[in-house]
Design a protein around this motif. Structure first.
Motif, PDB file in Angstrom:
ATOM      1  N   SER A 191       0.816  -0.237  -0.312  1.00 60.98           N
ATOM      2  CA  SER A 191       0.229   0.294  -0.276  1.00 60.98           C
ATOM      3  C   SER A 191       1.055   0.854  -0.244  1.00 60.98           C
ATOM      4  N   GLN A 192       1.853   0.777   0.287  1.00 56.60           N
ATOM      5  CA  GLN A 192       2.764   2.559  -0.051  1.00 56.60           C
ATOM      6  C   GLN A 192       4.261   1.940  -1.049  1.00 56.60           C
ATOM      7  N   PHE A 193       4.885   3.642  -1.715  1.00 53.51           N
ATOM      8  CA  PHE A 193       6.330   3.217  -2.205  1.00 53.51           C
ATOM      9  C   PHE A 193       6.936   3.830  -1.657  1.00 53.51           C
ATOM     10  N   ALA A 194       8.122   3.803  -1.593  1.00 51.66           N
ATOM     11  CA  ALA A 194       9.044   4.608  -1.347  1.00 51.66           C
ATOM     12  C   ALA A 194       9.958   4.632  -2.373  1.00 51.66           C
ATOM     13  N   VAL A 195      10.230   5.750  -2.188  1.00 56.69           N
ATOM     14  CA  VAL A 195      11.064   6.961  -3.680  1.00 56.69           C
ATOM     15  C   VAL A 195      12.365   6.784  -2.925  1.00 56.69           C
ATOM     16  N   VAL A 196      13.555   6.158  -3.542  1.00 51.18           N
ATOM     17  CA  VAL A 196      15.005   6.612  -3.113  1.00 51.18           C
ATOM     18  C   VAL A 196      15.417   7.233  -4.520  1.00 51.18           C
ATOM     19  N   CYS A 197      16.563   8.215  -4.009  1.00 51.57           N
ATOM     20  CA  CYS A 197      17.296   8.029  -5.099  1.00 51.57           C
ATOM     21  C   CYS A 197      18.520   8.778  -4.985  1.00 51.57           C
ATOM     22  N   SER A 198      19.126   8.589  -5.683  1.00 53.14           N
ATOM     23  CA  SER A 198      21.115   9.127  -4.872  1.00 53.14           C
ATOM     24  C   SER A 198      21.808   9.377  -5.991  1.00 53.14           C
ATOM     25  N   GLU A 199      23.062   9.291  -5.711  1.00 51.67           N
ATOM     26  CA  GLU A 199      24.262  10.296  -6.454  1.00 51.67           C
ATOM     27  C   GLU A 199      24.473   9.587  -8.204  1.00 51.67           C
ATOM     28  N   LYS A 200      23.604   7.987  -8.244  1.00 51.02           N
ATOM     29  CA  LYS A 200      24.004   7.691  -9.554  1.00 51.02           C
ATOM     30  C   LYS A 200      22.580   6.828 -10.031  1.00 51.02           C
ATOM     31  N   GLN A 201      22.018   6.443  -9.368  1.00 54.43           N
ATOM     32  CA  GLN A 201      20.480   6.081  -9.685  1.00 54.43           C
ATOM     33  C   GLN A 201      18.980   6.157  -8.897  1.00 54.43           C
ATOM     34  N   ALA A 202      18.307   5.906  -9.201  1.00 57.18           N
ATOM     35  CA  ALA A 202      16.595   6.001  -8.570  1.00 57.18           C
ATOM     36  C   ALA A 202      15.923   4.767  -8.506  1.00 57.18           C
ATOM     37  N   LYS A 203      15.509   4.637  -7.552  1.00 50.52           N
ATOM     38  CA  LYS A 203      14.638   2.788  -7.251  1.00 50.52           C
ATOM     39  C   LYS A 203      13.173   3.266  -6.526  1.00 50.52           C
TER      40      LYS A 203
END
Length: 1190
Positions: A951-963
């Motif tokens: 029921s949720q999505f965690a958005v993570v962005c780094s110096e190279k990628q996004a997931k």
């Protein structure tokens, strides 16, 4: 025919590839495909909007007295135009050459700029974004001075050779009329007179041109007879010349600090010689020479004595005295000291006509770092209150944050407390630069910019509707004791200068809670209150964050390293490891290492706190066994939970600012669960290779001592240097150089970055990891880097036996400056191998895979790409919240990415953003009843999760990628590699076009946006190469398509990535030109008109036109049509906007022709009437005469 849109095709391809990638992931829920993403690439377009702040490195200035517009040119070719408050404009010459002079075509909506590359440009100011109409590039002569008479179309240009050329500003063509230097001076003169430093026409006779040469010769040139009428000689070089409005005398300023007044008809000697700042000897001798008077202006008044305003001319014995502006009025002389050097000044007068009484009312003084306007009409010459946001650089900006769509009551609240901070003693008159009109923008949402500064101050700016106005200023240094002298400076400082500088900040607009972190490893929590209070004792919490590495352990006397177990862990009770709330009596003797000592001393006297932000709690990191505290790298505050969390390279700490207690003090490696497959042992990236010559950061304390860095005798191929004397000298050298670290090092690091980023793609994985760490190290401020250098040097002095190993070849083949210094103990790549905390995000989510209900959580991101989940157990609200402890527990790794984590966010099952919960603002000093009325916690959404459903999505962005990771199953459903060859400097999850996206700024200059949750690329524009670390430190995104960065030390550049804002930009921008009637010319009077004593006009067309003067040499200058010229406009205009523009131009031309026709018709009617009268008179004269009487 329908327009083909390549972006939509690319969108379809990337969406297809993204969905196929997501479908290939194991455990991807199929119902996620039902999320409809409304944001498309059509919603994005990148463009600059406005630039705020003081023009960086100003070089020239001009003023239009009718339009009341001020123009400032800079050494970088920039042009800034100012009108009334909120009316600003920025333009840039493509060449980037310095602007040496500006000349307005008064009340014509045009401006002429002369550059150091010997080009002149005509700017059209009648459009909202000014454009160049014509350019003229001189090939054989250097431009030194320009003069454009009022209501004239002929521009005089003086050159370095002493010649004067004349340019028609309408066509930008050279006239064949040239005044040669050898004809202007006397034939008997044997030396060259030097460059032309002044040109002006006689106010009463346009046919007489006054020419000033650098050597001290002034020539009055008759334009009609093409010869010199008079020549005035003086021994000292000339800097400027000013006329009296009657045209009978003029004043020259000289290099020896003198002013000479000349009568036009008496060229033999000056009528008067004065030295305004010279000491008059008693014996009547010539006064001692002074510094040059760089500029003088002579302005007359009807009712009193004239004003003489000058800059420079101080005596040479005033060494170290600040720059001064001198105002001489009658017998009084006022010397006005300025904070910075004077670049230029202009006297503002009531009339634009040079042959009338000038009636000066103000002086605009352009300084190197400020703009001052002095009121000449009031006693004491007070200054006007400046309405422009020119104080951004009052102290250097160290960090910047941008908040769009803030609560509506926030700006009025900040303005009400900030208005009490304003200085007194300003002029009571209105700001004299009052031209232009505001834009008719549709952007109505509140915007706030917060800047942190090197002196510890924080400024809040109202940035709504493309304007900028300071609201409130907070001085964080008031909390600490200040050292009165260098002798009293504490030895615990970790930075040599600016110990209060703001490093990062966290602000909750809804609750108005503010948390700031400084370079001296201190954190201050502020609450907003409208009432003034006096705090007897500032609440202080000292935190001992100890590194879990062996490099902080002191060796035993035997020389072998004996590890000490780390003390930084999660305590079973907060009171067990909580430091005392008062400053501890740590050891700071010369015999032993410093311990338990903070870098700054909190003031012990009562602190009077004005309405606004008031200190709630001060948190300080202390020295540990001689090791200074690491600077804070990340920070977050949550008003709903009452928690502050901060982290550095040692770990993280969670503080309950309601109970003033430390809840958690944990090393980064301890956040990993024991069975966590993502855990990376914190060791040097070269540990697995051949032994390198760099200082080793060994494993954590749980490892046996034989697995740590070994002594030099334990098999290292590169023996450790045991010469204590040489080592100590090296330490002192590093410390000495770190103190004198120059500002140009940022440019050196930028050059290194270009070398590193252009390296081959065939590097090994370990080399790429080292490069990534180097780039992260490079992106930090120079103070942080050299603090690390001092730290490493201190560690060397504490440990005689440091392990050194040998690096593998070709690891940094592109940068030999680093390969040759592998033996240095301050190698920053190895310093970066320690996993630091890079970001935080408070949320209400599922801490573990098995959870079915959301609860308060903290997401923790590290510099090595790990995202950990920390559960927060809050006691019930009310009194229990203030009495029972908050529970904190680590839940292991959620996801891992390449590169350091930059930003994190949470989406619900429909893709909507879940912001952190907050508590509505209440005044902490109000009554209890008022507190309860306004104090209510924002209800957090409580989505339940059924078995097997996310029921949720965690958005993570780094110096190279996004997931994007689904919760609570913790399944990765989307992944996007943002960049392979560069790295992301700033990333934010922002609201855009009613949806959400990730906005990224890369070190290679690209600005990109990705859709959520599918991570489709929507925008990728190569906008701004990283040429300065200032940009990396201050670039930030905000909601609704807004972003900004510090483009120079004094200016903020705002940009938009919204298509809607770009489309409406013309309406939103302010208008510089407004239709104003030119004042009437002064009345000549009956007798002056009868006897010819008034101003003499000149038909310059007859003198300078092609028929009379011929054509100029083609090789002298090259004409370049500008993009804003008629040809450029006809070629570029298209569509409705172009049709409207063409219609407007045609209407203007038609109106002009109709005006000319009307004038011709009136002249013909007058001529016919005159002819009729003469005919009637003739008829009466000969009416009764016979033919033979004629």
């Amino acid at each position: 025919m329908k327009k083909f849109n390549i972006r939509k095709v690319l969108d379809g391809l990337t969406a297809a590839s993204s969905s196929s990638t997501a479908a290939a992931q194991p455990g991807t829920p199929r119902d996620n495909d039902a999320i409809q993403e409304t944001v498309q690439s059509d919603h994005f377009q990148l463009c600059k909007t406005v630039r705020h702040g003081f023009p960086y490195q100003p070089s020239s200035m001009a003023f239009d007295p009718v339009q009341k517009i001020l123009a400032i040119g800079t050494q970088t070719g920039a042009l800034r135009l100012f009108g009334r408050a909120g009316v600003e404009c920025y333009c840039q010459h493509e060449s980037g050459a310095a602007v040496i002079q500006l000349q307005f075509l008064i009340n014509e909506g045009a401006l002429v700029s002369a550059l150091a590359d010997d080009s002149i440009h005509l700017w059209n100011l009648r459009q909202k974004i000014p454009a160049i109409l014509h350019s003229l590039k001189f090939n054989r002569e250097r431009i030194t001075y320009c003069h454009l008479p009022f209501q004239s179309k002929w521009l005089y240009i003086g050159t370095e050779r002493g010649n004067i050329h004349i340019v028609n500003v309408e066509s930008f063509t050279l006239s064949g009329y040239v005044i040669m230097w050898n004809k202007a001076i006397e034939l008997s003169t044997k030396t060259h007179p030097g460059p032309v430093v002044h040109i002006s026409d006689n106010p009463m006779d346009e046919g007489k041109l006054l020419i000033g040469f650098e050597c001290g010769v002034v020539v009055l040139w008759d334009l009609k007879s093409k010869k010199a009428d008079y020549r005035y000689n003086y021994d000292e070089a000339i800097h400027s010349v000013a006329w009296h409005h009657e045209g009978k005398q003029f004043v020259c300023s000289h290099s020896d600090g003198t002013l000479t007044t000349w009568n036009v008809r008496a060229p033999a000697k000056p009528g008067q010689i004065i030295t305004p700042h010279g000491k008059q000897p008693k014996d009547g001798k010539k006064p001692e020479p002074c510094k040059p008077i760089l500029k003088v202006e002579y302005k007359t008044t009807r009712a009193g004595d004239p004003f003489m305003v000058l800059s420079g001319g101080l005596s040479y014995d005033t060494v170290g005295r600040r720059a001064c502006l001198t105002v001489m009025h009658g017998k009084s002389t006022a010397v006005l000291e300025m904070d910075y050097a004077i670049v230029d000044f202009l006297t503002l007068c009531e009339t634009p006509y040079p042959n009338d009484f000038q009636e000066p009312y103000a002086v605009v003084v352009l300084l190197e770092k400020d703009l001052v306007v002095i009121d000449l009409g009031q006693i004491g010459y007070p200054i006007f209150e400046n309405p422009y946001p020119l104080t951004i650089h009052e102290s250097p900006v160290t960090c910047c944050e941008y908040f769009a769509d803030c609560p509506d009551d926030l700006i009025p609240a900040l303005y009400s407390v900030g208005s009490r901070q304003k200085r007194q003693g300003y002029s009571k008159k209105e700001w004299p630069i009052s031209g232009g009109n505001w834009g008719q923008g549709t952007q109505s949402y509140p915007e706030i910019i917060i800047t942190g500064h090197a002196d510890g101050s924080i400024k809040f700016w109202d940035a709504s509707a493309f304007m900028l106005q300071v609201l409130y200023k907070l001085k964080t240094a008031k909390v600490f004791e200040r050292a009165r002298g260098k002798e009293e400076k504490p030895s615990t400082d970790i930075v040599e200068e600016d110990p209060f500088a703001i490093q990062t900040l966290s602000w909750c607009p809804e609750s108005r809670m503010l948390c700031v972190a400084g370079v001296s490893a201190h954190v201050i929590v502020y609450r907003f209150s409208k009432q003034e209070i006096t705090t007897e004792d500032v609440q202080l919490l000292e935190v001992r964050m100890q590194c879990e590495f062996s490099d902080v352990d002191s060796p035993d006397p035997g020389g072998e390293q004996t590890p000490t177990l780390p003390t930084s862990g999660a305590p079973s009770s907060p009171q067990e490891t909580e430091p005392p709330t008062q400053p501890s009596t740590g050891s700071n003797s010369t015999d032993g290492p410093r311990d338990n000592i903070p870098c700054l001393q909190v003031r012990s006297s009562p602190l009077k706190q004005s309405p606004g932000y008031q200190v709630e709690l001060v948190i300080q990191l202390v020295w540990v066994s001689g090791e200074p505290p690491q600077q804070i790298t990340s920070l977050a505050i949550n008003s709903s939970y009452g928690l502050v969390v901060f982290g550095n390279s040692n770990g993280l700490a969670v503080v309950d600012y309601l109970q003033k207690t430390l809840l958690l003090n944990m090393g980064t490696s301890e956040l990993y669960s024991p069975s966590d497959h993502h855990q990376r042992q914190p060791r040097s990236p070269r540990k697995a290779r051949q032994p390198s010559g760099a200082l080793c950061d060994s494993n954590d304390g749980s490892n046996p001592s034989e697995d740590r860095c070994k002594s030099p005798t334990s098999g290292s191929t590169s023996p450790c240097n045991s010469d204590e004397e040489r080592k100590q000298k090296f330490i002192e050298k590093v410390k000495f150089k770190s103190r004198r670290f120059s500002k140009t090092v940022a440019n050196d690091f930028a050059k290194m970055s270009r070398k590193i980023s252009s390296s081959s793609e065939q590097k090994t994985d370990l080399a790429l990891q080292a490069e990534e760490r180097f780039q992260r190290w490079r992106s930090r401020t120079y103070k942080e880097r050299f603090c690390d250098a001092n730290k490493a040097a201190t560690r060397m002095s504490l440990k005689p036996g440091v392990c050194r190993t040998k690096s593998a070849p070709n690891s940094h083949a592109k940068d030999n400056s680093f390969t040759r210094s592998r033996s240095s103990s301050v190698t920053s790549i190895e310093r970066e191998s320690r996993e630091a905390i890079s970001s935080f995000h408070f949320c209400e989510s599922f801490p573990r895979k098995t959870d079915s209900l959301v609860s308060p959580c903290l997401l923790v991101g590290t510099t090595q790409g790990s995202v950990m989940m920390v559960a927060v157990g809050l006691p019930p609200a009310g009194d229990q919240r203030l009495q029972q402890p908050v529970g904190i527990s680590s839940c292991g790794t959620l996801v891992r990415l390449k590169g350091g984590i930059l930003t994190m966010a949470l989406l619900d099952s429909t893709g909507a953003l879940l912001p952190p919960s907050y508590e509505s603002w209440y005044d902490p000093n109000a009554s209890d009843e008022e507190k309860e009325k306004s104090r209510r916690r924002r209800p957090a959404s409580l989505p339940s999760s059924q078995e097997g459903q996310d029921s949720q999505f965690a958005v993570v962005c780094s110096e190279k990628q996004a997931k994007v990771v689904a919760l609570p199953s913790q399944t990765r459903i989307y992944k996007h590699n943002i960049t392979e060859t560069s790295f992301v400097l700033r990333a934010d999850v922002v609201q855009m076009a009613g949806a959400n996206c990730i906005a990224c700024f890369c070190a290679n200059g690209h600005i990109m946006t990705l859709s959520l949750p599918s991570l489709r690329p929507l925008l990728d524009v190569n906008y701004l190469p990283l040429t300065d670390m200032r940009i990396a430190r201050t670039f930030c995104f905000s909601n609704l398509g807004q972003a900004l960065y510090l483009t120079s030390p004094t200016e903020i550049q705002r940009i938009t990535y919204s298509q809607e804002t770009c489309d409406n930009l013309q309406e939103m921008l302010s208008e510089l030109f407004t239709p104003v009637e030119t004042p009437e010319a002064p009345n000549r009077g009956f007798f002056k008109g009868l006897f010819g004593g008034g101003a003499q006009s000149l038909d310059r067309e007859d003198l300078f036109g092609e028929t009379a003067a011929g054509k100029a040499s083609r090789s002298l200058a090259q004409h370049i049509p500008g993009p804003g010229s008629m040809e450029g406009m006809k070629g570029a205009a298209s569509g409705v906007v172009g049709d409207l523009a063409r219609a407007r131009i045609a209407l203007d031309e038609r109106g002009q022709k109709l005006g000319e026709l009307e004038e011709r018709t009136a002249a013909m009617m007058a001529s016919a009437e005159s002819f009729s009268k003469h005919a009637h008179d003739m008829m009466l004269k000969y009416k009764d005469k016979k033919w033979y009487q004629l």
